[in-house]
Scaffold this motif. Sequence first.
Motif, PDB file in Angstrom:
ATOM      1  N   PRO A 177       0.813  -1.226   0.000  1.00 26.65           N
ATOM      2  CA  PRO A 177       0.000   0.000   0.000  1.00 26.65           C
ATOM      3  C   PRO A 177       0.838   1.264   0.000  1.00 26.65           C
ATOM      4  O   PRO A 177       0.395   2.295  -0.494  1.00 26.65           O
ATOM      5  CB  PRO A 177      -0.828  -0.121   1.281  1.00 26.65           C
ATOM      6  CG  PRO A 177      -0.037  -1.023   2.167  1.00 26.65           C
ATOM      7  CD  PRO A 177       0.650  -1.976   1.255  1.00 26.65           C
ATOM      8  N   ALA A 178       2.044   1.204   0.560  1.00 33.93           N
ATOM      9  CA  ALA A 178       2.884   2.409   0.612  1.00 33.93           C
ATOM     10  C   ALA A 178       3.277   2.842  -0.792  1.00 33.93           C
ATOM     11  O   ALA A 178       3.252   4.037  -1.112  1.00 33.93           O
ATOM     12  CB  ALA A 178       4.122   2.150   1.461  1.00 33.93           C
ATOM     13  N   ARG A 179       3.627   1.882  -1.647  1.00 35.95           N
ATOM     14  CA  ARG A 179       3.988   2.233  -3.028  1.00 35.95           C
ATOM     15  C   ARG A 179       2.785   2.781  -3.773  1.00 35.95           C
ATOM     16  O   ARG A 179       2.904   3.747  -4.543  1.00 35.95           O
ATOM     17  CB  ARG A 179       4.551   1.009  -3.749  1.00 35.95           C
ATOM     18  CG  ARG A 179       5.077   1.333  -5.145  1.00 35.95           C
ATOM     19  CD  ARG A 179       5.850   0.188  -5.771  1.00 35.95           C
ATOM     20  NE  ARG A 179       5.007  -0.968  -6.024  1.00 35.95           N
ATOM     21  CZ  ARG A 179       5.145  -2.152  -5.425  1.00 35.95           C
ATOM     22  NH1 ARG A 179       6.082  -2.314  -4.501  1.00 35.95           N
ATOM     23  NH2 ARG A 179       4.340  -3.161  -5.704  1.00 35.95           N
ATOM     24  N   ALA A 180       1.615   2.204  -3.535  1.00 35.90           N
ATOM     25  CA  ALA A 180       0.408   2.711  -4.188  1.00 35.90           C
ATOM     26  C   ALA A 180       0.099   4.125  -3.731  1.00 35.90           C
ATOM     27  O   ALA A 180      -0.277   4.990  -4.532  1.00 35.90           O
ATOM     28  CB  ALA A 180      -0.776   1.794  -3.899  1.00 35.90           C
ATOM     29  N   ALA A 181       0.254   4.374  -2.423  1.00 33.56           N
ATOM     30  CA  ALA A 181       0.006   5.722  -1.922  1.00 33.56           C
ATOM     31  C   ALA A 181       0.986   6.718  -2.532  1.00 33.56           C
ATOM     32  O   ALA A 181       0.614   7.848  -2.863  1.00 33.56           O
ATOM     33  CB  ALA A 181       0.122   5.728  -0.400  1.00 33.56           C
ATOM     34  N   LYS A 182       2.237   6.313  -2.705  1.00 31.94           N
ATOM     35  CA  LYS A 182       3.220   7.195  -3.333  1.00 31.94           C
ATOM     36  C   LYS A 182       2.839   7.502  -4.772  1.00 31.94           C
ATOM     37  O   LYS A 182       2.923   8.652  -5.220  1.00 31.94           O
ATOM     38  CB  LYS A 182       4.603   6.555  -3.278  1.00 31.94           C
ATOM     39  CG  LYS A 182       5.710   7.419  -3.875  1.00 31.94           C
ATOM     40  CD  LYS A 182       7.052   6.706  -3.844  1.00 31.94           C
ATOM     41  CE  LYS A 182       7.083   5.579  -4.870  1.00 31.94           C
ATOM     42  NZ  LYS A 182       8.439   4.978  -4.979  1.00 31.94           N
ATOM     43  N   HIS A 183       2.401   6.485  -5.485  1.00 35.21           N
ATOM     44  CA  HIS A 183       2.001   6.693  -6.884  1.00 35.21           C
ATOM     45  C   HIS A 183       0.814   7.647  -6.980  1.00 35.21           C
ATOM     46  O   HIS A 183       0.796   8.553  -7.829  1.00 35.21           O
ATOM     47  CB  HIS A 183       1.653   5.349  -7.520  1.00 35.21           C
ATOM     48  CG  HIS A 183       2.852   4.498  -7.793  1.00 35.21           C
ATOM     49  ND1 HIS A 183       2.769   3.135  -7.994  1.00 35.21           N
ATOM     50  CD2 HIS A 183       4.169   4.810  -7.907  1.00 35.21           C
ATOM     51  CE1 HIS A 183       3.972   2.649  -8.221  1.00 35.21           C
ATOM     52  NE2 HIS A 183       4.838   3.644  -8.184  1.00 35.21           N
ATOM     53  N   LEU A 184      -0.188   7.448  -6.144  1.00 33.67           N
ATOM     54  CA  LEU A 184      -1.344   8.332  -6.183  1.00 33.67           C
ATOM     55  C   LEU A 184      -0.985   9.748  -5.733  1.00 33.67           C
ATOM     56  O   LEU A 184      -1.580  10.725  -6.206  1.00 33.67           O
ATOM     57  CB  LEU A 184      -2.469   7.765  -5.317  1.00 33.67           C
ATOM     58  CG  LEU A 184      -3.106   6.463  -5.828  1.00 33.67           C
ATOM     59  CD1 LEU A 184      -4.207   6.000  -4.890  1.00 33.67           C
ATOM     60  CD2 LEU A 184      -3.662   6.634  -7.243  1.00 33.67           C
ATOM     61  N   ALA A 185      -0.023   9.861  -4.837  1.00 37.71           N
ATOM     62  CA  ALA A 185       0.433  11.192  -4.438  1.00 37.71           C
ATOM     63  C   ALA A 185       1.106  11.907  -5.610  1.00 37.71           C
ATOM     64  O   ALA A 185       0.940  13.129  -5.776  1.00 37.71           O
ATOM     65  CB  ALA A 185       1.397  11.073  -3.262  1.00 37.71           C
ATOM     66  N   VAL A 186       1.849  11.172  -6.423  1.00 36.35           N
ATOM     67  CA  VAL A 186       2.450  11.766  -7.627  1.00 36.35           C
ATOM     68  C   VAL A 186       1.358  12.272  -8.559  1.00 36.35           C
ATOM     69  O   VAL A 186       1.433  13.387  -9.101  1.00 36.35           O
ATOM     70  CB  VAL A 186       3.358  10.739  -8.341  1.00 36.35           C
ATOM     71  CG1 VAL A 186       3.796  11.264  -9.703  1.00 36.35           C
ATOM     72  CG2 VAL A 186       4.577  10.433  -7.489  1.00 36.35           C
ATOM     73  N   ALA A 187       0.313  11.449  -8.754  1.00 36.28           N
ATOM     74  CA  ALA A 187      -0.797  11.867  -9.619  1.00 36.28           C
ATOM     75  C   ALA A 187      -1.493  13.099  -9.059  1.00 36.28           C
ATOM     76  O   ALA A 187      -1.839  14.033  -9.799  1.00 36.28           O
ATOM     77  CB  ALA A 187      -1.787  10.718  -9.789  1.00 36.28           C
ATOM     78  N   ALA A 188      -1.711  13.119  -7.741  1.00 34.85           N
ATOM     79  CA  ALA A 188      -2.383  14.263  -7.125  1.00 34.85           C
ATOM     80  C   ALA A 188      -1.546  15.533  -7.261  1.00 34.85           C
ATOM     81  O   ALA A 188      -2.078  16.611  -7.549  1.00 34.85           O
ATOM     82  CB  ALA A 188      -2.663  13.967  -5.654  1.00 34.85           C
ATOM     83  N   ALA A 189      -0.243  15.407  -7.061  1.00 30.65           N
ATOM     84  CA  ALA A 189       0.626  16.581  -7.190  1.00 30.65           C
ATOM     85  C   ALA A 189       0.628  17.103  -8.615  1.00 30.65           C
ATOM     86  O   ALA A 189       0.549  18.321  -8.848  1.00 30.65           O
ATOM     87  CB  ALA A 189       2.044  16.226  -6.748  1.00 30.65           C
TER      88      ALA A 189
END
Length: 554
Positions: free
Chosen positions: A246-258
């Motif tokens: 889940p940590a990698r997924a959260a990082k990926h979605l944070a990139v998309a959000a940014a």
Amino acid sequence: MPPLRAAGCWRAIDTYCVSKAMNLRPARAALSSPAKAPGDPRLPAFLSALRRRPAAAVLPLAFAVLAAARLHTWNEPLEFDLTSYSVAAREWRHGRALYAELWDHKPPALFAAYAAAQALCGMTEASLYLLWLVPACLTAAGLYAAGAALTRSRLGGVLAAAFWAAVAGDLQLQANQPNTEVFLNACLVWAFVCWLRASDGRPRPWTFAALGLSMALASLFKPVVFVHAAFGSLAYLAYRVEPGAPARAAKHLAVAAAAGLAPWLLVAGAFLLSGGYVDFVAAVFDYNRFFSGLWSANVRMGLSLSKLVPAAMANVTPLLGLAALGLALGRWKKPRPRDAQLLAYAAATFLAVCLPGRFYPHYYQLWLPALCLAGAWALRRLAARLRPRRKPALLRLGAASVLLLVLLQAPSYRLEPEQWTRAKYPHERFVEVRELAFDIERLLEPGERFYQWGKETGLYFYSKRRPPSGILFHEPLRAGPLTEPLRARLLADLEAARPELLVLASDAPWPPPLEAWVAARYEPLPESWQPRGFRYLGLKGGKLLARAQAARMD
């Protein structure tokens, strides 16, 4: 472009769209590339090219079909939305500040697109043709990439693009003109390609950056598409994230959000620096909350059969049938991540149509890419049941489906452009507005100005005369949170410009505070000069009224 170089470009497009969207490794893509497969002498030339290089064979044909179909309605009388965007873009290019002086409640990307087209073609029908064709072609390319990734078959991409070419200009959905949905579809389908890329294999951060930028661009045309970002994220988290990751997924979605927030921050910063931030927020957010009303009530209304599948979607019923077939053939106990993304796309599209609360036919254009993908996906599932002749069956079923869509669309192209307008709208107003603009040109001398009260901005478009006020239509002046400040701004603009002519639409009377101001400064022109459905008022002591009185005495 030389033929060899053109062939190389299309081969590169094919390799990029499919190998990247399907997450193939470079070596595998090179080994399985259809460009290196020998042609089959038993097949016709086009089918042989289709087998070896699908993108090179299909996409140029799809682009040509789209260009020819839209060319048929080049001279169609334009509706209110298109002329409003065109006039606003021209005024923006001439220095009027968007929202502070030039009022509309659409986000700025729409006016930027119209202004860019006008920089090339001027405020003409050619700019509107370009504004429709470019995003329609981008959508076709995106559907090819998404269809190939979704079905794990290049032929699936071919079918999705072919379906789009057949229905992209549907008359009943008012889809042949560059309204907001044309731009949204181009952005959302490429965002969907990014979701498929993220849902297969081990995605890289740039995939999510591209996803965020695509969604940001779509939201700068219409913020309601936030539901696509939300549903895509939920499908990704539910069906793609592996246990312990889940940590990698959260990082990926944070990139998309940014990446998605960055363009909005730039836009907000630009308005803040120019002093128009308060007007920007009031128009795009405050007024649109009033415009949409209660979202929960809108969704309940959207669930009714007449709104869920309106009569305007009659010509795309084959795609609706294929989508239902795909749902029946699907395995839903443990759906694959890419199947979950397609369902998320469909659910978000339903909400995006419902949330504004208006249910205009052109809103349903948002369903077209989702249905094209669902049709290719369903045929792929059906063909999988027909082993060992899976590919021939898929090709025949797809060709029959495309042919049926073409037959449903064909009667529309027997109509003249004016007949398209009459078929789309239950009135003659847009035809009358074009004729009225020519009449106004006969009344006014060069340099004289007029203001129209209503929403007939086509009068400015066809007459090529600039409006004396940046408030182009009357609806926010009659109701809403900005009524009083906008009325004050309009009166200040008219007092400064003192236009020779006011054109009053018969179905849009002046509100009492403005009626008193108009009565003190304007009076009707002679009855013989009055057009049907409108009222001409001349400036007291003005040149037009003097000419009218002289003509009456003669």
